[in-house]
Design a protein around this motif. Structure first.
Motif, PDB file in Angstrom:
ATOM      1  N   LEU A   1      -1.167  11.650  -6.882  1.00  0.00           N
ATOM      2  CA  LEU A   1      -2.334  10.985  -7.457  1.00  0.00           C
ATOM      3  C   LEU A   1      -2.640  11.516  -8.848  1.00  0.00           C
ATOM      4  CD1 LEU A   1      -4.806   9.154  -7.338  1.00  0.00           C
ATOM      5  CD2 LEU A   1      -5.996  10.947  -6.057  1.00  0.00           C
ATOM      6  N   ARG A   2      -2.619  12.840  -8.989  1.00  0.00           N
ATOM      7  CA  ARG A   2      -2.977  13.411 -10.289  1.00  0.00           C
ATOM      8  C   ARG A   2      -1.893  13.183 -11.333  1.00  0.00           C
ATOM      9  NH1 ARG A   2      -6.259  18.979  -9.878  1.00  0.00           N
ATOM     10  NH2 ARG A   2      -6.254  18.563 -12.128  1.00  0.00           N
ATOM     11  N   ALA A   3      -0.687  12.812 -10.889  1.00  0.00           N
ATOM     12  CA  ALA A   3       0.335  12.375 -11.841  1.00  0.00           C
ATOM     13  C   ALA A   3       0.002  10.989 -12.395  1.00  0.00           C
ATOM     14  CB  ALA A   3       1.708  12.359 -11.174  1.00  0.00           C
ATOM     15  N   GLU A   4      -0.757  10.205 -11.615  1.00  0.00           N
ATOM     16  CA  GLU A   4      -1.198   8.888 -12.089  1.00  0.00           C
ATOM     17  C   GLU A   4      -2.441   9.007 -12.971  1.00  0.00           C
ATOM     18  OE1 GLU A   4       0.107   5.870 -11.707  1.00  0.00           O
ATOM     19  OE2 GLU A   4       1.798   6.532 -10.485  1.00  0.00           O
TER      20      GLU A   4
ATOM     21  N   ALA B   1      -4.173  10.922 -23.282  1.00  0.00           N
ATOM     22  CA  ALA B   1      -3.103  11.809 -22.806  1.00  0.00           C
ATOM     23  C   ALA B   1      -3.648  12.867 -21.858  1.00  0.00           C
ATOM     24  CB  ALA B   1      -2.413  12.467 -23.996  1.00  0.00           C
ATOM     25  N   ALA B   2      -4.908  13.255 -22.045  1.00  0.00           N
ATOM     26  CA  ALA B   2      -5.498  14.298 -21.201  1.00  0.00           C
ATOM     27  C   ALA B   2      -5.752  13.824 -19.777  1.00  0.00           C
ATOM     28  CB  ALA B   2      -6.808  14.787 -21.834  1.00  0.00           C
ATOM     29  N   ILE B   3      -5.867  12.513 -19.576  1.00  0.00           N
ATOM     30  CA  ILE B   3      -6.139  12.004 -18.222  1.00  0.00           C
ATOM     31  C   ILE B   3      -4.986  11.183 -17.649  1.00  0.00           C
ATOM     32  CG2 ILE B   3      -8.650  12.026 -18.513  1.00  0.00           C
ATOM     33  CD1 ILE B   3      -8.532   9.006 -18.989  1.00  0.00           C
ATOM     34  N   GLY B   4      -4.021  10.802 -18.461  1.00  0.00           N
ATOM     35  CA  GLY B   4      -2.923   9.985 -17.952  1.00  0.00           C
ATOM     36  C   GLY B   4      -3.335   8.530 -17.864  1.00  0.00           C
ATOM     37  N   TRP B   5      -3.323   7.988 -16.639  1.00  0.00           N
ATOM     38  CA  TRP B   5      -3.779   6.618 -16.364  1.00  0.00           C
ATOM     39  C   TRP B   5      -2.874   5.590 -17.049  1.00  0.00           C
ATOM     40  CZ3 TRP B   5      -9.789   5.793 -16.244  1.00  0.00           C
ATOM     41  CH2 TRP B   5     -10.119   4.806 -15.313  1.00  0.00           C
ATOM     42  N   HIS B   6      -1.563   5.902 -17.092  1.00  0.00           N
ATOM     43  CA  HIS B   6      -0.617   5.022 -17.786  1.00  0.00           C
ATOM     44  C   HIS B   6      -0.476   3.672 -17.092  1.00  0.00           C
ATOM     45  CE1 HIS B   6       0.354   8.602 -20.052  1.00  0.00           C
ATOM     46  NE2 HIS B   6       0.711   9.242 -18.949  1.00  0.00           N
ATOM     47  N   ASN B   7      -0.706   3.610 -15.786  1.00  0.00           N
ATOM     48  CA  ASN B   7      -0.542   2.355 -15.040  1.00  0.00           C
ATOM     49  C   ASN B   7      -1.821   1.546 -14.917  1.00  0.00           C
ATOM     50  OD1 ASN B   7       2.303   2.452 -14.417  1.00  0.00           O
ATOM     51  ND2 ASN B   7       1.839   4.160 -13.039  1.00  0.00           N
ATOM     52  N   ARG B   8      -2.929   2.071 -15.462  1.00  0.00           N
ATOM     53  CA  ARG B   8      -4.162   1.305 -15.680  1.00  0.00           C
ATOM     54  C   ARG B   8      -4.766   0.717 -14.400  1.00  0.00           C
ATOM     55  NH1 ARG B   8      -5.132   0.253 -20.835  1.00  0.00           N
ATOM     56  NH2 ARG B   8      -6.183  -1.704 -20.365  1.00  0.00           N
TER      57      ARG B   8
ATOM     58  N   HIS C   1       0.825  -1.201   0.000  1.00  0.00           N
ATOM     59  CA  HIS C   1       0.000   0.000   0.000  1.00  0.00           C
ATOM     60  C   HIS C   1       0.864   1.258   0.000  1.00  0.00           C
ATOM     61  CE1 HIS C   1      -2.887  -3.037   1.269  1.00  0.00           C
ATOM     62  NE2 HIS C   1      -3.851  -2.187   0.981  1.00  0.00           N
ATOM     63  N   ARG C   2       0.465   2.234  -0.806  1.00  0.00           N
ATOM     64  CA  ARG C   2       1.221   3.487  -0.906  1.00  0.00           C
ATOM     65  C   ARG C   2       0.247   4.652  -0.901  1.00  0.00           C
ATOM     66  NH1 ARG C   2       4.055   5.610  -6.445  1.00  0.00           N
ATOM     67  NH2 ARG C   2       4.670   7.681  -5.714  1.00  0.00           N
ATOM     68  N   PHE C   3       0.457   5.591   0.030  1.00  0.00           N
ATOM     69  CA  PHE C   3      -0.369   6.793   0.091  1.00  0.00           C
ATOM     70  C   PHE C   3       0.102   7.787  -0.968  1.00  0.00           C
ATOM     71  CE2 PHE C   3      -1.290  11.112   1.546  1.00  0.00           C
ATOM     72  CZ  PHE C   3      -2.668  11.010   1.760  1.00  0.00           C
ATOM     73  N   LEU C   4      -0.851   8.384  -1.676  1.00  0.00           N
ATOM     74  CA  LEU C   4      -0.558   9.370  -2.717  1.00  0.00           C
ATOM     75  C   LEU C   4      -1.195  10.698  -2.335  1.00  0.00           C
ATOM     76  CD1 LEU C   4      -1.473   7.187  -5.851  1.00  0.00           C
ATOM     77  CD2 LEU C   4       0.799   7.496  -4.869  1.00  0.00           C
ATOM     78  N   ASP C   5      -0.387  11.757  -2.236  1.00  0.00           N
ATOM     79  CA  ASP C   5      -0.985  13.073  -2.019  1.00  0.00           C
ATOM     80  C   ASP C   5      -1.600  13.548  -3.342  1.00  0.00           C
ATOM     81  OD1 ASP C   5       1.109  14.046  -3.616  1.00  0.00           O
ATOM     82  OD2 ASP C   5       2.225  14.877  -1.920  1.00  0.00           O
ATOM     83  N   ARG C   6      -2.167  14.746  -3.305  1.00  0.00           N
ATOM     84  CA  ARG C   6      -2.890  15.232  -4.470  1.00  0.00           C
ATOM     85  C   ARG C   6      -2.024  15.232  -5.736  1.00  0.00           C
ATOM     86  NH1 ARG C   6      -3.316  19.961  -7.205  1.00  0.00           N
ATOM     87  NH2 ARG C   6      -5.358  20.518  -8.103  1.00  0.00           N
ATOM     88  N   ASP C   7      -0.820  15.734  -5.640  1.00  0.00           N
ATOM     89  CA  ASP C   7       0.026  15.827  -6.830  1.00  0.00           C
ATOM     90  C   ASP C   7       0.444  14.453  -7.327  1.00  0.00           C
ATOM     91  OD1 ASP C   7      -0.176  18.567  -6.746  1.00  0.00           O
ATOM     92  OD2 ASP C   7       1.750  18.879  -5.733  1.00  0.00           O
TER      93      ASP C   7
ATOM     94  N   PRO D   1      -9.812  16.945 -11.658  1.00  0.00           N
ATOM     95  CA  PRO D   1      -9.877  18.056 -10.707  1.00  0.00           C
ATOM     96  C   PRO D   1     -10.569  17.692  -9.407  1.00  0.00           C
ATOM     97  CG  PRO D   1     -11.439  18.375 -12.507  1.00  0.00           C
ATOM     98  CD  PRO D   1     -10.576  17.216 -12.888  1.00  0.00           C
ATOM     99  N   THR D   2     -11.260  16.547  -9.365  1.00  0.00           N
ATOM    100  CA  THR D   2     -11.969  16.141  -8.137  1.00  0.00           C
ATOM    101  C   THR D   2     -11.090  15.347  -7.185  1.00  0.00           C
ATOM    102  OG1 THR D   2     -12.809  14.060  -9.069  1.00  0.00           O
ATOM    103  CG2 THR D   2     -14.118  16.049  -9.459  1.00  0.00           C
ATOM    104  N   PHE D   3      -9.894  14.936  -7.600  1.00  0.00           N
ATOM    105  CA  PHE D   3      -9.054  14.046  -6.793  1.00  0.00           C
ATOM    106  C   PHE D   3      -8.218  14.845  -5.797  1.00  0.00           C
ATOM    107  CE2 PHE D   3      -8.665  10.514 -10.269  1.00  0.00           C
ATOM    108  CZ  PHE D   3     -10.032  10.320 -10.206  1.00  0.00           C
ATOM    109  N   ARG D   4      -8.203  14.403  -4.521  1.00  0.00           N
ATOM    110  CA  ARG D   4      -7.452  15.080  -3.467  1.00  0.00           C
ATOM    111  C   ARG D   4      -6.326  14.223  -2.886  1.00  0.00           C
ATOM    112  NH1 ARG D   4     -10.317  19.562  -1.283  1.00  0.00           N
ATOM    113  NH2 ARG D   4     -12.371  19.828  -2.250  1.00  0.00           N
ATOM    114  N   ALA D   5      -6.498  12.907  -2.860  1.00  0.00           N
ATOM    115  CA  ALA D   5      -5.472  11.998  -2.342  1.00  0.00           C
ATOM    116  C   ALA D   5      -5.896  10.576  -2.699  1.00  0.00           C
ATOM    117  CB  ALA D   5      -5.304  12.139  -0.826  1.00  0.00           C
ATOM    118  N   GLY D   6      -4.978   9.624  -2.535  1.00  0.00           N
ATOM    119  CA  GLY D   6      -5.312   8.242  -2.859  1.00  0.00           C
ATOM    120  C   GLY D   6      -4.502   7.258  -2.047  1.00  0.00           C
TER     121      GLY D   6
END
Length: 473
Positions: free
Chosen positions: A177-180, A286-293, A169-175, A184-189
């Protein structure tokens, strides 16, 4: 500019050409159904139900003992119900997540997590060994905070995972997460990097069917079990055109009324719905990323789950949990246009950069929810019948574990699985109507209120928590 009503909004217009059928079942490679049972059959083990629960039970029964004579009957076609309609999230969790596991079986949870990971490994191995073409991808899943109070909840969940030694498990802050995945609705993951796989659920069911047939399981489709009764040292199951006489019976009927009547109060069928987009272009991706699916899910009480498919579509489902008075399972309940409209609006709120994308499919189906959100098990007819039910939306992976438990119980084996408190205990039953309808309605209202009041649970939800009675999908 004139105001756009819901009926003319771009989100609703995106539904204009959506086919009202499950995307996964709308497949030219869908196998033909096998013939119905006509006359009488005898066998060592009869499996009732041709979804994951029944298919894994039949397959594992033959793997354990190739000489065992196994028959499987299915009321419609293999994989047509929940197993062909779900989002394709195959999770290791046997407890509907860490939070639910900690609340109910804190002492057993470390071992339940190990067993769950072993179960997911075994599914991956079976997919490879039997050559099942189901687009299996072990990408993990990210739980997403979309409200400020949910960030602290995810941080606490990350600490719980670390305390249990779950380093995946890995905590993702806003930045991060949004790199993954950019919304605009995402705050953390919180990313479970290895405990969830994405797959094509219908193709998994069809692949399991083919594997069962290859091991000698006799499968009859369009063969509904209508009655169950003791017969000498075994059991008799009646079907529309015949009977099956079996030494043992495993029930994998889940949301449908159990042949063991005392099991029925523990299950409520609720309806979940999903949309599938058309394939995304390279620019849209490309507009949303999601490279790791990864699979994604927000952490509201009324939550969305979403993932990307092998052909670059987005499945977007969840939010509403639709219960009908009396709890029936009927084809006319599969579709709920008001939910489709809501889901479409929420989709474009999450991904405004995808405006103009269309939905190709819209569908729904029944989930077998129980009060503790995870499977329960038992036997009937002096151990000759076993059942597993109540997977509450996490059955893609956990049904294989449930099949192992049912076979242990039918074989009379004392195993580590059968000694688990999770296996030996039952959830609280739901009350009869009209109390069930009223209670579910109050719970739904309370959950919605909590989502809009920083997660604060009212007295009703706190009381439900104290007695261990819950409602989820």
């Amino acid at each position: 500019m004139p105001h756009q009503t819901g009926a003319t909004s771009p989100a609703v217009r995106a539904l204009a050409d959506a086919v009202p059928t499950p995307f996964w079942l709308d497949d030219p490679d869908r196998p033909d159904a096998r013939s119905a049972l006509v006359g009488d059959e005898t066998c060592d083990l009869l499996v009732v139900g041709g979804g994951y629960s029944g298919l894994w039970t039949a397959l594992l029964a033959k793997e354990r003992d190739p000489r065992r004579d196994v028959v499987l009957i299915e009321g419609a076609e293999i994989g047509w119900a929940a197993s062909g309609r779900n989002g394709g999230f195959c999770a290791a969790s046997l407890t509907h997540g860490l939070g639910n596991g900690l609340a109910r079986w804190p002492d057993e949870l470390p071992r339940l997590e190990e067993l769950g990971m072993h179960n997911l490994d075994a599914i991956e191995d079976a997919v490879a060994r039997y050559g099942i073409d189901c687009a299996f991808e072990r990408t993990g899943e990210i739980d997403i905070a979309t409200e400020p109070h949910q960030i602290a909840e995810l941080e606490e969940a990350a600490r719980d995972a670390a305390r249990l030694g779950l380093d995946r498990h890995r905590f993702l802050d806003r930045d991060a997460l949004r790199a993954e995945i950019d919304s605009p609705t995402f705050r953390a993951g919180l990313w479970d990097r290895d405990g969830v796989a994405m797959l094509n659920p219908a193709r998994l069911a069809w692949g399991l069917k083919r594997a069962c047939l290859g091991l000698g399981v006799r499968i009859y489709e369009r063969t509904r079990a209508t009655a169950l009764a003791s017969r000498g040292a075994g059991m008799a199951v009646r079907t529309p055109y015949g009977r099956v006489f079996a030494r043992r019976v495993a029930l994998g009927t889940n949301a449908f009324p159990s042949l063991v009547r005392r099991v029925r109060p523990y299950i409520v069928p609720v309806y979940d719905h999903a949309l599938m987009t058309e394939p995304l272009t390279d620019d849209q991706l490309a507009a949303i990323g999601w490279h790791n699916r990864q699979g994604l899910s927000d952490t509201n009480n009324h939550f969305h789950y979403f993932r990307i498919t092998a052909d670059q579509r987005i499945l977007w489902g969840g939010y509403d949990i639709v219960y009908r008075y009396g709890g029936g399972v009927r084809a006319e309940f599969d579709h709920h246009p008001a939910t489709y409209e809501k889901l479409a609006q929420h989709f474009f709120r999450c991904f405004p950069q995808l405006e103009g994308l269309r939905f190709s499919h819209a569908w729904g189906g029944a989930i077998d929810t129980c009060a503790r959100f995870s499977a329960f098990f038992g036997t009937a007819h002096t151990g000759r019948v076993a059942y597993a039910a109540g997977y509450t939306g996490l059955g893609v992976g956990a049904t294989r574990f449930g099949a192992e438990v049912m076979l242990d119980l039918l074989d009379g084996e004392r195993t580590e699985r059968t000694q688990l408190e999770m296996v030996r205990s039952k959830p609280l039953p739901f009350p009869p109507e009209p109390l069930r309808w009223a209670g579910i309605g109050i719970t739904q209202w309370s959950m919605t209120r909590a989502d809009t009041h920083a997660g604060r649970r009212n007295l009703w939800l706190k009381g439900m928590d104290r007695i261990g009675l819950g409602f989820d999908s």
